[in-house]
Scaffold this active site. Structure first.
Site, PDB file in Angstrom:
ATOM      1  N   ALA A  15       0.808  -1.232   0.000  1.00 42.22           N
ATOM      2  CA  ALA A  15       0.000   0.000   0.000  1.00 42.22           C
ATOM      3  C   ALA A  15       0.836   1.274   0.000  1.00 42.22           C
ATOM      4  CB  ALA A  15      -0.963   0.000   1.185  1.00 42.22           C
ATOM      5  N   ASP A  64       8.657  -7.154   4.198  1.00 44.11           N
ATOM      6  CA  ASP A  64       8.844  -7.857   2.923  1.00 44.11           C
ATOM      7  C   ASP A  64       7.921  -9.076   2.963  1.00 44.11           C
ATOM      8  OD1 ASP A  64       9.599  -9.476   0.820  1.00 44.11           O
ATOM      9  OD2 ASP A  64      11.739  -9.041   1.046  1.00 44.11           O
ATOM     10  N   VAL A  65       6.929  -9.110   2.067  1.00 43.87           N
ATOM     11  CA  VAL A  65       5.937 -10.188   2.159  1.00 43.87           C
ATOM     12  C   VAL A  65       6.540 -11.581   1.945  1.00 43.87           C
ATOM     13  CG1 VAL A  65       3.907  -8.788   1.540  1.00 43.87           C
ATOM     14  CG2 VAL A  65       5.218  -9.935  -0.281  1.00 43.87           C
ATOM     15  N   TYR A 155       5.405 -13.852 -14.090  1.00 44.78           N
ATOM     16  CA  TYR A 155       4.310 -13.060 -13.493  1.00 44.78           C
ATOM     17  C   TYR A 155       2.961 -13.758 -13.625  1.00 44.78           C
ATOM     18  CZ  TYR A 155       1.224  -9.016 -12.725  1.00 44.78           C
ATOM     19  OH  TYR A 155       0.235  -8.168 -12.279  1.00 44.78           O
ATOM     20  N   LYS A 159       0.520 -15.330 -10.591  1.00 41.87           N
ATOM     21  CA  LYS A 159      -0.857 -14.873 -10.350  1.00 41.87           C
ATOM     22  C   LYS A 159      -1.848 -16.041 -10.474  1.00 41.87           C
ATOM     23  CE  LYS A 159      -0.154 -10.489  -9.518  1.00 41.87           C
ATOM     24  NZ  LYS A 159      -0.562  -9.858  -8.245  1.00 41.87           N
TER      25      LYS A 159
HETATM   26  N1  LIG Z   1      -1.134  -1.833 -12.736  1.00 45.85           N
HETATM   27  C1  LIG Z   1      -1.766  -2.793 -13.413  1.00 45.85           C
HETATM   28  O1  LIG Z   1      -2.163  -2.630 -14.582  1.00 45.85           O
HETATM   29  C2  LIG Z   1      -2.054  -4.119 -12.767  1.00 45.85           C
HETATM   30  C3  LIG Z   1      -2.783  -5.036 -13.498  1.00 45.85           C
HETATM   31  C4  LIG Z   1      -3.070  -6.266 -12.926  1.00 45.85           C
HETATM   32  C5  LIG Z   1      -2.637  -6.541 -11.630  1.00 45.85           C
HETATM   33  N2  LIG Z   1      -1.916  -5.643 -10.945  1.00 45.85           N
HETATM   34  C6  LIG Z   1      -1.498  -6.036  -9.595  1.00 45.85           C
HETATM   35  O2  LIG Z   1      -1.833  -5.020  -8.672  1.00 45.85           O
HETATM   36  C7  LIG Z   1      -0.892  -5.004  -7.597  1.00 45.85           C
HETATM   37  C8  LIG Z   1      -0.357  -3.583  -7.432  1.00 45.85           C
HETATM   38  O3  LIG Z   1       0.237  -3.175  -8.643  1.00 45.85           O
HETATM   39  P1  LIG Z   1       0.611  -1.642  -8.944  1.00 45.85           P
HETATM   40  O4  LIG Z   1       0.419  -1.434 -10.393  1.00 45.85           O
HETATM   41  O5  LIG Z   1      -0.060  -0.747  -7.978  1.00 45.85           O
HETATM   42  O6  LIG Z   1       2.199  -1.701  -8.686  1.00 45.85           O
HETATM   43  P2  LIG Z   1       3.158  -0.748  -7.856  1.00 45.85           P
HETATM   44  O7  LIG Z   1       4.538  -1.160  -8.224  1.00 45.85           O
HETATM   45  O8  LIG Z   1       2.756   0.676  -8.033  1.00 45.85           O
HETATM   46  O9  LIG Z   1       2.856  -1.146  -6.347  1.00 45.85           O
HETATM   47  C9  LIG Z   1       3.290  -2.368  -5.801  1.00 45.85           C
HETATM   48  C10 LIG Z   1       3.546  -2.155  -4.317  1.00 45.85           C
HETATM   49  O10 LIG Z   1       3.970  -3.407  -3.769  1.00 45.85           O
HETATM   50  C11 LIG Z   1       5.120  -3.178  -2.965  1.00 45.85           C
HETATM   51  N3  LIG Z   1       5.921  -4.380  -2.908  1.00 45.85           N
HETATM   52  C12 LIG Z   1       6.548  -5.003  -3.938  1.00 45.85           C
HETATM   53  N4  LIG Z   1       7.222  -6.077  -3.483  1.00 45.85           N
HETATM   54  C13 LIG Z   1       6.998  -6.146  -2.137  1.00 45.85           C
HETATM   55  C14 LIG Z   1       7.420  -7.024  -1.114  1.00 45.85           C
HETATM   56  N5  LIG Z   1       8.250  -8.057  -1.352  1.00 45.85           N
HETATM   57  N6  LIG Z   1       6.979  -6.808   0.152  1.00 45.85           N
HETATM   58  C15 LIG Z   1       6.166  -5.765   0.427  1.00 45.85           C
HETATM   59  N7  LIG Z   1       5.759  -4.891  -0.507  1.00 45.85           N
HETATM   60  C16 LIG Z   1       6.167  -5.071  -1.770  1.00 45.85           C
HETATM   61  C17 LIG Z   1       5.834  -2.003  -3.631  1.00 45.85           C
HETATM   62  O11 LIG Z   1       6.735  -1.346  -2.744  1.00 45.85           O
HETATM   63  C18 LIG Z   1       4.646  -1.125  -4.050  1.00 45.85           C
HETATM   64  O12 LIG Z   1       4.259  -0.237  -3.024  1.00 45.85           O
HETATM   65  C19 LIG Z   1       0.188  -6.016  -7.953  1.00 45.85           C
HETATM   66  O13 LIG Z   1      -0.039  -7.223  -7.266  1.00 45.85           O
HETATM   67  C20 LIG Z   1       0.003  -6.210  -9.448  1.00 45.85           C
HETATM   68  O14 LIG Z   1       0.430  -7.466  -9.862  1.00 45.85           O
HETATM   69  C21 LIG Z   1      -1.603  -4.432 -11.478  1.00 45.85           C
END
Ligand SMILES: NC(=O)c1ccc[n+]([C@@H]2O[C@H](COP(=O)([O-])OP(=O)(O)OC[C@H]3O[C@@H](n4cnc5c(N)ncnc54)[C@H](O)[C@@H]3O)[C@@H](O)[C@H]2O)c1
Length: 251
Positions: A15, A64-65, A155, A159
């Site tokens: 978040a 870190d998840v 990826y 998922k």
């Molecule tokens: N943006 C898109 O079009 C899209 C489409 C489908 C799915 N998603 C999914 O939505 C989710 C968020 O994507 P987003 O576009 O906001 O990406 P983003 O990179 O803006 O945000 C991802 C967040 O996850 C955090 N993160 C990453 N690895 C981590 C870890 N090991 N431990 C804790 N935190 C961690 C990051 O610091 C970041 O705040 C992801 O799971 C992504 O796969 C995004």
């Protein structure tokens, strides 16, 4: 009418930024106390400060998840601060674009450790609290779990694995009152992850012409559906993955 999540506690992984950040804001704006679990110290703390100044209580825990001990520590801090957990949003994720022949074992393992094992560690740490609260889990998957992507298999593999986990959890914990569902977004414009797949304006324009609603998704679109699925008023929805793609897939 009261705010939908007044008195509830929502933990949102990932978040600090992007979709997860919007989800955290919307839960806070509807009355929830929010915990941000993210490995980005700077952005995570800044997001928590913004939420505190606009709404109510918010805790940032650097996490870190992929580390179970980090998730256990996040759970401990959450209980110390708020005493319970009602909602768990599994948003943290990473994406790499390498084609199969170029993917190293390190990249594969890193993607799976964050995007798939990271779900296991997070749910493992919080599930007992969710059983007590009869709470909700919402997983942010991806349309690519079903469709694959133009580049990169680690990826979509991660998922698709996550969606399998979600269905299993829905069966196991549904009888104890926990709702578990997923959202499969496609083409959400966070300015970051989408550009991994569509690096040029030309590529973005080409894909836009194939989306029936003629716009990209927004972080608000994903957050709106997340809050809907977390809301116990909708608890007959169980074990589902809801595609959120502006009609791209049917087109
Ligand atoms: N943006 C898109 O079009 C899209 C489409 C489908 C799915 N998603 C999914 O939505 C989710 C968020 O994507 P987003 O576009 O906001 O990406 P983003 O990179 O803006 O945000 C991802 C967040 O996850 C955090 N993160 C990453 N690895 C981590 C870890 N090991 N431990 C804790 N935190 C961690 C990051 O610091 C970041 O705040 C992801 O799971 C992504 O796969 C995004």
């Amino acid at each position: 009418m009261g705010r939908r999540f007044e008195g509830k506690v929502a933990v949102v992984t990932g978040a600090a930024h992007g979709i997860g950040k919007q989800i955290a804001f919307q839960f806070a704006s509807e009355g929830a106390n929010v915990v941000i679990a993210d490995y980005n110290q700077e952005q995570g703390a800044a997001t928590a400060d913004e939420i505190v100044s606009s709404y109510a209580r918010c805790l940032f825990v650097k996490t870190d998840v992929s580390s179970y001990s980090d998730m256990e520590a996040a759970r401990k801090r959450t209980i110390e601060e708020f005493g319970k957990v009602d909602i768990l949003v599994l948003d943290a994720g990473v994406a790499f674009k390498n084609r199969f022949q170029d993917i190293s074992l390190d990249e594969w393992n890193r993607t799976l450790s964050i995007n798939l094992t990271g779900l296991f560690t997070t749910v493992k740490a919080f599930i007992d609290d969710l059983v007590v609260s009869k709470g909700s889990i919402v997983y942010i998957s991806s349309g690519s779990a079903a469709s694959g992507t133009g580049g990169g298999v680690s990826y979509p593999a991660s998922k698709a694995g996550g969606e399998g986990l979600i269905r299993g959890l829905a069966k196991e914990f549904g009888p104890q009152g926990v709702n578990v569902n997923a959202i499969a977004p496609r083409l959400i414009d966070t300015g970051a992850m989408m550009r991994v797949n569509y690096p040029t304006q030309e590529a973005l324009d080409a894909v836009l012409s194939k989306i029936p609603v003629r716009r990209f998704g927004t972080t608000e679109d994903v957050a709106n559906l997340t809050l809907f699925l977390a809301d116990k008023a909708n608890s007959y929805i169980q074990g589902q993955t809801i595609l959120l793609d502006g009609g791209r897939t049917v087109a």
